[in-house]
Design a protein around this motif. Sequence first.
Motif, PDB file in Angstrom:
ATOM      1  N   GLU A   1       0.826  -1.210   0.000  1.00 58.63           N
ATOM      2  CA  GLU A   1       0.000   0.000   0.000  1.00 58.63           C
ATOM      3  C   GLU A   1       0.863   1.263   0.000  1.00 58.63           C
ATOM      4  O   GLU A   1       0.529   2.249  -0.658  1.00 58.63           O
ATOM      5  CB  GLU A   1      -0.981  -0.005   1.179  1.00 58.63           C
ATOM      6  CG  GLU A   1      -2.098  -1.018   1.013  1.00 58.63           C
ATOM      7  CD  GLU A   1      -2.821  -0.886  -0.325  1.00 58.63           C
ATOM      8  OE1 GLU A   1      -3.301   0.219  -0.646  1.00 58.63           O
ATOM      9  OE2 GLU A   1      -2.894  -1.896  -1.066  1.00 58.63           O
ATOM     10  N   ARG A   2       1.963   1.241   0.715  1.00 59.22           N
ATOM     11  CA  ARG A   2       2.890   2.386   0.712  1.00 59.22           C
ATOM     12  C   ARG A   2       3.447   2.612  -0.689  1.00 59.22           C
ATOM     13  O   ARG A   2       3.510   3.738  -1.179  1.00 59.22           O
ATOM     14  CB  ARG A   2       4.019   2.147   1.719  1.00 59.22           C
ATOM     15  CG  ARG A   2       4.903   3.376   1.918  1.00 59.22           C
ATOM     16  CD  ARG A   2       6.007   3.146   2.925  1.00 59.22           C
ATOM     17  NE  ARG A   2       7.095   2.435   2.265  1.00 59.22           N
ATOM     18  CZ  ARG A   2       7.596   1.263   2.620  1.00 59.22           C
ATOM     19  NH1 ARG A   2       7.111   0.631   3.662  1.00 59.22           N
ATOM     20  NH2 ARG A   2       8.578   0.715   1.954  1.00 59.22           N
ATOM     21  N   LEU A   3       3.826   1.520  -1.369  1.00 53.51           N
ATOM     22  CA  LEU A   3       4.356   1.630  -2.736  1.00 53.51           C
ATOM     23  C   LEU A   3       3.273   2.112  -3.703  1.00 53.51           C
ATOM     24  O   LEU A   3       3.551   2.912  -4.610  1.00 53.51           O
ATOM     25  CB  LEU A   3       4.935   0.293  -3.194  1.00 53.51           C
ATOM     26  CG  LEU A   3       6.172  -0.186  -2.436  1.00 53.51           C
ATOM     27  CD1 LEU A   3       6.585  -1.566  -2.907  1.00 53.51           C
ATOM     28  CD2 LEU A   3       7.308   0.806  -2.569  1.00 53.51           C
ATOM     29  N   ARG A   4       2.054   1.637  -3.538  1.00 53.68           N
ATOM     30  CA  ARG A   4       0.955   2.103  -4.391  1.00 53.68           C
ATOM     31  C   ARG A   4       0.750   3.604  -4.223  1.00 53.68           C
ATOM     32  O   ARG A   4       0.528   4.321  -5.194  1.00 53.68           O
ATOM     33  CB  ARG A   4      -0.340   1.348  -4.066  1.00 53.68           C
ATOM     34  CG  ARG A   4      -0.330  -0.098  -4.558  1.00 53.68           C
ATOM     35  CD  ARG A   4      -1.648  -0.818  -4.298  1.00 53.68           C
ATOM     36  NE  ARG A   4      -2.702  -0.213  -5.114  1.00 53.68           N
ATOM     37  CZ  ARG A   4      -3.883   0.178  -4.634  1.00 53.68           C
ATOM     38  NH1 ARG A   4      -4.182   0.008  -3.361  1.00 53.68           N
ATOM     39  NH2 ARG A   4      -4.771   0.704  -5.441  1.00 53.68           N
ATOM     40  N   GLY A   5       0.855   4.088  -2.990  1.00 53.59           N
ATOM     41  CA  GLY A   5       0.721   5.524  -2.729  1.00 53.59           C
ATOM     42  C   GLY A   5       1.828   6.323  -3.405  1.00 53.59           C
ATOM     43  O   GLY A   5       1.577   7.376  -4.011  1.00 53.59           O
ATOM     44  N   GLU A   6       3.065   5.823  -3.325  1.00 52.99           N
ATOM     45  CA  GLU A   6       4.192   6.497  -3.993  1.00 52.99           C
ATOM     46  C   GLU A   6       3.993   6.512  -5.505  1.00 52.99           C
ATOM     47  O   GLU A   6       4.241   7.524  -6.162  1.00 52.99           O
ATOM     48  CB  GLU A   6       5.503   5.787  -3.657  1.00 52.99           C
ATOM     49  CG  GLU A   6       5.992   6.029  -2.249  1.00 52.99           C
ATOM     50  CD  GLU A   6       7.313   5.327  -1.966  1.00 52.99           C
ATOM     51  OE1 GLU A   6       8.092   5.071  -2.916  1.00 52.99           O
ATOM     52  OE2 GLU A   6       7.563   5.030  -0.791  1.00 52.99           O
ATOM     53  N   ALA A   7       3.529   5.403  -6.052  1.00 54.19           N
ATOM     54  CA  ALA A   7       3.312   5.315  -7.496  1.00 54.19           C
ATOM     55  C   ALA A   7       2.204   6.264  -7.937  1.00 54.19           C
ATOM     56  O   ALA A   7       2.313   6.923  -8.980  1.00 54.19           O
ATOM     57  CB  ALA A   7       2.981   3.878  -7.896  1.00 54.19           C
ATOM     58  N   ALA A   8       1.136   6.371  -7.144  1.00 58.91           N
ATOM     59  CA  ALA A   8       0.031   7.277  -7.470  1.00 58.91           C
ATOM     60  C   ALA A   8       0.524   8.725  -7.485  1.00 58.91           C
ATOM     61  O   ALA A   8       0.204   9.489  -8.405  1.00 58.91           O
ATOM     62  CB  ALA A   8      -1.107   7.103  -6.464  1.00 58.91           C
TER      63      ALA A   8
ATOM     64  N   GLY B   1       0.687  10.971 -10.690  1.00 61.82           N
ATOM     65  CA  GLY B   1      -0.377  11.968 -10.618  1.00 61.82           C
ATOM     66  C   GLY B   1      -1.757  11.388 -10.868  1.00 61.82           C
ATOM     67  O   GLY B   1      -2.585  12.007 -11.538  1.00 61.82           O
ATOM     68  N   VAL B   2      -1.980  10.181 -10.341  1.00 60.77           N
ATOM     69  CA  VAL B   2      -3.275   9.506 -10.528  1.00 60.77           C
ATOM     70  C   VAL B   2      -3.848   9.125  -9.164  1.00 60.77           C
ATOM     71  O   VAL B   2      -3.129   9.062  -8.168  1.00 60.77           O
ATOM     72  CB  VAL B   2      -3.126   8.235 -11.412  1.00 60.77           C
ATOM     73  CG1 VAL B   2      -2.617   8.605 -12.800  1.00 60.77           C
ATOM     74  CG2 VAL B   2      -2.209   7.212 -10.760  1.00 60.77           C
ATOM     75  N   PRO B   3      -5.159   8.830  -9.107  1.00 60.42           N
ATOM     76  CA  PRO B   3      -5.750   8.387  -7.840  1.00 60.42           C
ATOM     77  C   PRO B   3      -5.205   7.017  -7.419  1.00 60.42           C
ATOM     78  O   PRO B   3      -4.876   6.179  -8.262  1.00 60.42           O
ATOM     79  CB  PRO B   3      -7.248   8.298  -8.132  1.00 60.42           C
ATOM     80  CG  PRO B   3      -7.463   8.787  -9.513  1.00 60.42           C
ATOM     81  CD  PRO B   3      -6.143   8.979 -10.163  1.00 60.42           C
ATOM     82  N   LEU B   4      -5.124   6.809  -6.121  1.00 64.83           N
ATOM     83  CA  LEU B   4      -4.596   5.559  -5.568  1.00 64.83           C
ATOM     84  C   LEU B   4      -5.345   4.329  -6.082  1.00 64.83           C
ATOM     85  O   LEU B   4      -4.726   3.310  -6.395  1.00 64.83           O
ATOM     86  CB  LEU B   4      -4.663   5.600  -4.039  1.00 64.83           C
ATOM     87  CG  LEU B   4      -4.202   4.352  -3.288  1.00 64.83           C
ATOM     88  CD1 LEU B   4      -2.723   4.079  -3.574  1.00 64.83           C
ATOM     89  CD2 LEU B   4      -4.434   4.493  -1.803  1.00 64.83           C
TER      90      LEU B   4
ATOM     91  N   GLU C   1       1.465  -0.602 -12.033  1.00 69.17           N
ATOM     92  CA  GLU C   1       1.067   0.179 -13.196  1.00 69.17           C
ATOM     93  C   GLU C   1       0.279   1.382 -12.669  1.00 69.17           C
ATOM     94  O   GLU C   1      -0.684   1.217 -11.916  1.00 69.17           O
ATOM     95  CB  GLU C   1       0.186  -0.633 -14.134  1.00 69.17           C
ATOM     96  CG  GLU C   1      -0.225   0.161 -15.361  1.00 69.17           C
ATOM     97  CD  GLU C   1      -1.162  -0.619 -16.250  1.00 69.17           C
ATOM     98  OE1 GLU C   1      -0.831  -0.767 -17.440  1.00 69.17           O
ATOM     99  OE2 GLU C   1      -2.216  -1.079 -15.750  1.00 69.17           O
ATOM    100  N   ALA C   2       0.741   2.565 -13.054  1.00 69.31           N
ATOM    101  CA  ALA C   2       0.086   3.799 -12.602  1.00 69.31           C
ATOM    102  C   ALA C   2       0.079   4.798 -13.745  1.00 69.31           C
ATOM    103  O   ALA C   2       1.138   5.163 -14.254  1.00 69.31           O
ATOM    104  CB  ALA C   2       0.820   4.375 -11.395  1.00 69.31           C
ATOM    105  N   GLY C   3      -1.106   5.222 -14.145  1.00 69.06           N
ATOM    106  CA  GLY C   3      -1.221   6.207 -15.215  1.00 69.06           C
ATOM    107  C   GLY C   3      -0.596   5.759 -16.518  1.00 69.06           C
ATOM    108  O   GLY C   3       0.008   6.559 -17.228  1.00 69.06           O
ATOM    109  N   GLY C   4      -0.698   4.469 -16.819  1.00 66.60           N
ATOM    110  CA  GLY C   4      -0.129   3.935 -18.057  1.00 66.60           C
ATOM    111  C   GLY C   4       1.379   3.705 -17.978  1.00 66.60           C
ATOM    112  O   GLY C   4       1.991   3.257 -18.941  1.00 66.60           O
ATOM    113  N   ARG C   5       1.986   3.976 -16.834  1.00 64.77           N
ATOM    114  CA  ARG C   5       3.430   3.749 -16.633  1.00 64.77           C
ATOM    115  C   ARG C   5       3.655   2.482 -15.827  1.00 64.77           C
ATOM    116  O   ARG C   5       2.885   2.157 -14.930  1.00 64.77           O
ATOM    117  CB  ARG C   5       4.063   4.922 -15.873  1.00 64.77           C
ATOM    118  CG  ARG C   5       4.094   6.208 -16.652  1.00 64.77           C
ATOM    119  CD  ARG C   5       4.601   7.377 -15.829  1.00 64.77           C
ATOM    120  NE  ARG C   5       5.888   7.113 -15.202  1.00 64.77           N
ATOM    121  CZ  ARG C   5       6.345   7.813 -14.169  1.00 64.77           C
ATOM    122  NH1 ARG C   5       5.636   8.790 -13.646  1.00 64.77           N
ATOM    123  NH2 ARG C   5       7.524   7.531 -13.663  1.00 64.77           N
TER     124      ARG C   5
END
Length: 158
Positions: free
Chosen positions: A67-74, A78-81, A121-125
């Motif tokens: 969850e911490r990594l998901r928050g950093e990736a979001a 610049g996308v929602p968690l 995967e976050a914002g297509g990245r």
Amino acid sequence: MSHRSADFLQRLLRPLALLIASTLATSACAGDQAGPAPGEPVQAIPAQPPAATPPAVAAVIPDAAIERLRGEAARAAGVPLDSVRVLESEAVTWPDSGLGCSGPDESTLQVLTPGYRVVLEAGGRRLEYRGDSRGHFSLCPEGRGGPPAEWGGAAVDR
């Protein structure tokens, strides 16, 4: 040579002679352990070091770390968690202390390092985070990281 010079030379050479005699006596007492035969190669370091077994890591990465990594990736994308997806999550062994992701100007210890690999995967990245056995993770820039030395087994579904 004067008497004085001869006396000085004798006092100077006496400790050296005692040292040589002591070394020869010690060598003679060593018997077969004195060393290799003349012309035989001497090998001070074993040809192959014993295999080091890195300490084990938990097979499952704690939910709090994910969850911490998901928050950093979001934040980075610049996308929602809730739009950040976990693509891969596994225990691995890295080939060095830099978790296989060091830059050309960084030096690392060439030692097997147990840890983790999490791909999000976050914002297509696609973002790859690498961690050590203590759970310290960092983002490995795209195209910079090498593969693990050993894969930890089955990936964890999230």
